[in-house]
Design a protein around this motif. Structure first.
Motif, PDB file in Angstrom:
ATOM      1  N   GLU A   1     130.709 -17.250 -13.538  1.00 28.74           N
ATOM      2  CA  GLU A   1     131.790 -16.264 -13.514  1.00 28.74           C
ATOM      3  C   GLU A   1     131.741 -15.426 -12.239  1.00 28.74           C
ATOM      4  OE1 GLU A   1     134.148 -15.971 -15.881  1.00 28.74           O
ATOM      5  OE2 GLU A   1     133.248 -17.685 -16.940  1.00 28.74           O
ATOM      6  N   ASP A   2     130.825 -15.766 -11.334  1.00 28.81           N
ATOM      7  CA  ASP A   2     130.556 -14.922 -10.166  1.00 28.81           C
ATOM      8  C   ASP A   2     131.315 -15.326  -8.903  1.00 28.81           C
ATOM      9  OD1 ASP A   2     128.836 -13.392 -11.660  1.00 28.81           O
ATOM     10  OD2 ASP A   2     127.031 -14.447 -11.009  1.00 28.81           O
ATOM     11  N   ILE A   3     132.020 -16.459  -8.932  1.00 27.08           N
ATOM     12  CA  ILE A   3     132.714 -16.921  -7.726  1.00 27.08           C
ATOM     13  C   ILE A   3     134.139 -17.323  -8.081  1.00 27.08           C
ATOM     14  CG2 ILE A   3     132.656 -18.445  -5.725  1.00 27.08           C
ATOM     15  CD1 ILE A   3     129.737 -19.047  -6.400  1.00 27.08           C
ATOM     16  N   GLY A   4     135.085 -16.809  -7.316  1.00 30.14           N
ATOM     17  CA  GLY A   4     136.480 -17.155  -7.546  1.00 30.14           C
ATOM     18  C   GLY A   4     137.385 -16.201  -6.808  1.00 30.14           C
ATOM     19  N   HIS A   5     138.523 -15.889  -7.432  1.00 31.19           N
ATOM     20  CA  HIS A   5     139.500 -15.011  -6.796  1.00 31.19           C
ATOM     21  C   HIS A   5     139.377 -13.549  -7.209  1.00 31.19           C
ATOM     22  CE1 HIS A   5     141.556 -18.441  -5.083  1.00 31.19           C
ATOM     23  NE2 HIS A   5     142.495 -17.661  -4.590  1.00 31.19           N
ATOM     24  N   GLY A   6     138.449 -13.242  -8.104  1.00 31.96           N
ATOM     25  CA  GLY A   6     138.284 -11.858  -8.539  1.00 31.96           C
ATOM     26  C   GLY A   6     137.753 -10.972  -7.428  1.00 31.96           C
ATOM     27  N   THR A   7     138.061  -9.679  -7.501  1.00 33.13           N
ATOM     28  CA  THR A   7     137.575  -8.744  -6.483  1.00 33.13           C
ATOM     29  C   THR A   7     136.068  -8.521  -6.581  1.00 33.13           C
ATOM     30  OG1 THR A   7     138.071  -6.845  -7.910  1.00 33.13           O
ATOM     31  CG2 THR A   7     139.787  -7.549  -6.363  1.00 33.13           C
ATOM     32  N   ASN A   8     135.456  -9.010  -7.662  1.00 32.33           N
ATOM     33  CA  ASN A   8     134.008  -8.925  -7.821  1.00 32.33           C
ATOM     34  C   ASN A   8     133.315 -10.216  -7.386  1.00 32.33           C
ATOM     35  OD1 ASN A   8     134.997 -10.528  -9.886  1.00 32.33           O
ATOM     36  ND2 ASN A   8     133.467  -9.848 -11.377  1.00 32.33           N
ATOM     37  N   SER A   9     134.084 -11.137  -6.809  1.00 29.44           N
ATOM     38  CA  SER A   9     133.549 -12.460  -6.494  1.00 29.44           C
ATOM     39  C   SER A   9     132.460 -12.417  -5.440  1.00 29.44           C
ATOM     40  CB  SER A   9     134.678 -13.371  -6.021  1.00 29.44           C
ATOM     41  OG  SER A   9     134.157 -14.637  -5.645  1.00 29.44           O
ATOM     42  N   LYS A  10     131.440 -13.206  -5.665  1.00 26.81           N
ATOM     43  CA  LYS A  10     130.422 -13.436  -4.650  1.00 26.81           C
ATOM     44  C   LYS A  10     130.849 -14.637  -3.803  1.00 26.81           C
ATOM     45  CE  LYS A  10     126.463 -11.271  -6.868  1.00 26.81           C
ATOM     46  NZ  LYS A  10     125.025 -11.409  -7.190  1.00 26.81           N
ATOM     47  N   GLY A  11     129.967 -15.093  -2.938  1.00 23.81           N
ATOM     48  CA  GLY A  11     130.287 -16.201  -2.062  1.00 23.81           C
ATOM     49  C   GLY A  11     129.440 -17.417  -2.372  1.00 23.81           C
ATOM     50  N   ILE A  12     129.829 -18.544  -1.778  1.00 23.47           N
ATOM     51  CA  ILE A  12     129.027 -19.759  -1.878  1.00 23.47           C
ATOM     52  C   ILE A  12     129.114 -20.451  -0.520  1.00 23.47           C
ATOM     53  CG2 ILE A  12     130.891 -21.224  -2.769  1.00 23.47           C
ATOM     54  CD1 ILE A  12     128.714 -22.545  -4.570  1.00 23.47           C
ATOM     55  N   ILE A  13     127.997 -21.030  -0.093  1.00 25.64           N
ATOM     56  CA  ILE A  13     127.944 -21.660   1.228  1.00 25.64           C
ATOM     57  C   ILE A  13     128.330 -23.123   1.103  1.00 25.64           C
ATOM     58  CG2 ILE A  13     126.536 -22.162   3.239  1.00 25.64           C
ATOM     59  CD1 ILE A  13     124.769 -19.787   2.456  1.00 25.64           C
ATOM     60  N   ILE A  14     129.433 -23.483   1.719  1.00 27.23           N
ATOM     61  CA  ILE A  14     129.887 -24.863   1.742  1.00 27.23           C
ATOM     62  C   ILE A  14     129.129 -25.580   2.864  1.00 27.23           C
ATOM     63  CG2 ILE A  14     131.862 -26.412   2.074  1.00 27.23           C
ATOM     64  CD1 ILE A  14     131.987 -24.695  -0.509  1.00 27.23           C
ATOM     65  N   GLY A  15     128.528 -26.716   2.520  1.00 30.03           N
ATOM     66  CA  GLY A  15     127.742 -27.460   3.499  1.00 30.03           C
ATOM     67  C   GLY A  15     126.250 -27.232   3.392  1.00 30.03           C
ATOM     68  N   LYS A  16     125.821 -26.428   2.424  1.00 30.30           N
ATOM     69  CA  LYS A  16     124.396 -26.145   2.233  1.00 30.30           C
ATOM     70  C   LYS A  16     123.928 -26.705   0.907  1.00 30.30           C
ATOM     71  CE  LYS A  16     120.998 -22.382   2.228  1.00 30.30           C
ATOM     72  NZ  LYS A  16     120.768 -20.936   2.431  1.00 30.30           N
ATOM     73  N   GLU A  17     122.695 -27.185   0.863  1.00 30.69           N
ATOM     74  CA  GLU A  17     122.166 -27.725  -0.378  1.00 30.69           C
ATOM     75  C   GLU A  17     121.917 -26.613  -1.398  1.00 30.69           C
ATOM     76  OE1 GLU A  17     119.207 -31.247  -1.217  1.00 30.69           O
ATOM     77  OE2 GLU A  17     118.032 -29.428  -0.869  1.00 30.69           O
ATOM     78  N   LEU A  18     122.254 -26.911  -2.631  1.00 33.33           N
ATOM     79  CA  LEU A  18     122.070 -25.975  -3.738  1.00 33.33           C
ATOM     80  C   LEU A  18     121.365 -26.711  -4.875  1.00 33.33           C
ATOM     81  CD1 LEU A  18     122.817 -23.115  -4.889  1.00 33.33           C
ATOM     82  CD2 LEU A  18     124.877 -24.191  -5.807  1.00 33.33           C
ATOM     83  N   CYS A  19     120.417 -26.044  -5.485  1.00 37.52           N
ATOM     84  CA  CYS A  19     119.711 -26.607  -6.638  1.00 37.52           C
ATOM     85  C   CYS A  19     119.919 -25.683  -7.832  1.00 37.52           C
ATOM     86  CB  CYS A  19     118.234 -26.751  -6.344  1.00 37.52           C
ATOM     87  SG  CYS A  19     117.268 -27.454  -7.708  1.00 37.52           S
ATOM     88  N   LEU A  20     120.456 -26.216  -8.909  1.00 38.28           N
ATOM     89  CA  LEU A  20     120.696 -25.452 -10.129  1.00 38.28           C
ATOM     90  C   LEU A  20     119.998 -26.101 -11.302  1.00 38.28           C
ATOM     91  CD1 LEU A  20     124.550 -24.768  -9.847  1.00 38.28           C
ATOM     92  CD2 LEU A  20     122.687 -23.268  -9.135  1.00 38.28           C
ATOM     93  N   GLY A  21     119.352 -25.284 -12.128  1.00 38.75           N
ATOM     94  CA  GLY A  21     118.724 -25.791 -13.342  1.00 38.75           C
ATOM     95  C   GLY A  21     117.548 -26.689 -13.058  1.00 38.75           C
ATOM     96  N   GLN A  22     117.349 -27.659 -13.927  1.00 35.81           N
ATOM     97  CA  GLN A  22     116.200 -28.546 -13.871  1.00 35.81           C
ATOM     98  C   GLN A  22     116.528 -29.801 -13.059  1.00 35.81           C
ATOM     99  OE1 GLN A  22     115.014 -29.259 -17.950  1.00 35.81           O
ATOM    100  NE2 GLN A  22     115.101 -27.087 -18.451  1.00 35.81           N
ATOM    101  N   ALA A  23     116.795 -29.579 -11.773  1.00 38.77           N
ATOM    102  CA  ALA A  23     117.178 -30.707 -10.893  1.00 38.77           C
ATOM    103  C   ALA A  23     115.960 -31.266 -10.173  1.00 38.77           C
ATOM    104  CB  ALA A  23     118.203 -30.229  -9.874  1.00 38.77           C
TER     105      ALA A  23
END
Length: 285
Positions: A263-285
């Protein structure tokens, strides 16, 4: 990371700012100066004829001018809308690839951000700097300062939950689902093999999301991707649409593909950012 006193370029590669927004843009300028950055505005910021700040050539020149100016340390797009993909064939990707500057933007700038990654391998940030002046501005300014000026990670630290499988790892591509699909069939579409596909949307309900997801399916996206991270879908949530976007994704993407939601990234004024082109690891990957 930037430091206090650095100059940053402000552009509008998509729809121009309305003349009625002049005071808001001045407020943004003040906010950036208070943070310690010195904003330099391009000549293509406000609407001149309908949504256009200038011709395609003029908008390209406005952006590339900042890439070639050694005094500019970062480039932030404050627009959104529909027309950013018009500049893609005319950008100098060789200059962009050799630059240390990071491009920031959201929504329709999904096209530019993913094109930059596809053509150069460089990272960009999906984030709207105008969040610094809206109703969540205090938290946004803290997160922005801690991340951009102090080397922290506050702006990119998100909460998430898995709705399917338990983990995913890969380089992030994507952004606004409608705008991302403008790249389909072009040289600017990123290779989706092994990628985490981030998707969010401001407008659109079930029929539109069904259409977009089916197009992604027909592009082979769900067979190639390592996982899907869903941001906010503003109109879908506001209207409490059934089926939800989560249900649509799980049905269309299949049960084997990891799917997570934030719920932290999108069009809301409370939105955070995400780096496109960078590796991301979520959960038990």
């Amino acid at each position: 990371m930037m430091k206090k006193g650095d100059r940053i370029g402000i552009v509008c590669c998509s729809n121009g700012q309305k003349q009625s927004y002049i005071e808001k843009i001045k407020y943004l300028e003040t906010a950036l100066i208070e943070l310690g950055l010195l904003p330099v505005f391009s000549d293509c910021i406000y609407e001149k004829e309908t949504v256009f700040t200038g011709t395609v050539k003029e908008r390209v020149q406005a952006l590339m001018k900042f890439y070639t100016d050694d005094g500019i340390k970062g480039i932030f797009d404050i627009s959104g809308g529909d027309i950013a993909n018009g500049i893609l064939p005319y950008l100098d990707y060789d200059i962009i690839s050799k630059s240390s500057k990071v491009f920031w933007g959201y929504s329709d700038l999904t096209t530019v951000i993913n094109a930059i990654y596809s053509k150069t391998g460089k990272e960009s940030v999906l984030y709207q700097i105008r969040n610094l002046i809206y109703d969540n501005r205090e938290e946004q300014r803290i997160n922005f300062r801690n991340t951009v000026l102090l080397g922290g990670n506050d702006l990119f630290r998100i909460n998430y939950r898995f709705v399917q499988q338990k983990g995913m790892r890969g380089i992030v591509v994507g952004g606004n689902i409608r705008c991302f699909l403008k790249l389909a069939g072009t040289e600017f579409m990123p290779d989706l093999i092994g990628k985490i596909l981030f998707l969010e949307s401001y407008s659109g309900t079930v029929p539109q999301m069904e259409t977009y997801l089916r197009q992604l399916q027909q592009l082979g996206a769900f067979e190639k991707a390592a996982g899907i991270l869903l941001g906010t879908f503003t109109q879908m949530s506001a209207e409490k649409c059934i089926p939800s976007v989560e249900a649509l994704v799980c049905e269309i993407a299949g049960k084997n593909l990891p799917v997570a939601v934030t719920e932290d990234i999108g069009h809301g004024t409370n939105s955070k950012g995400i780096i496109i082109g960078k590796e991301l690891c979520l959960g038990q990957a």
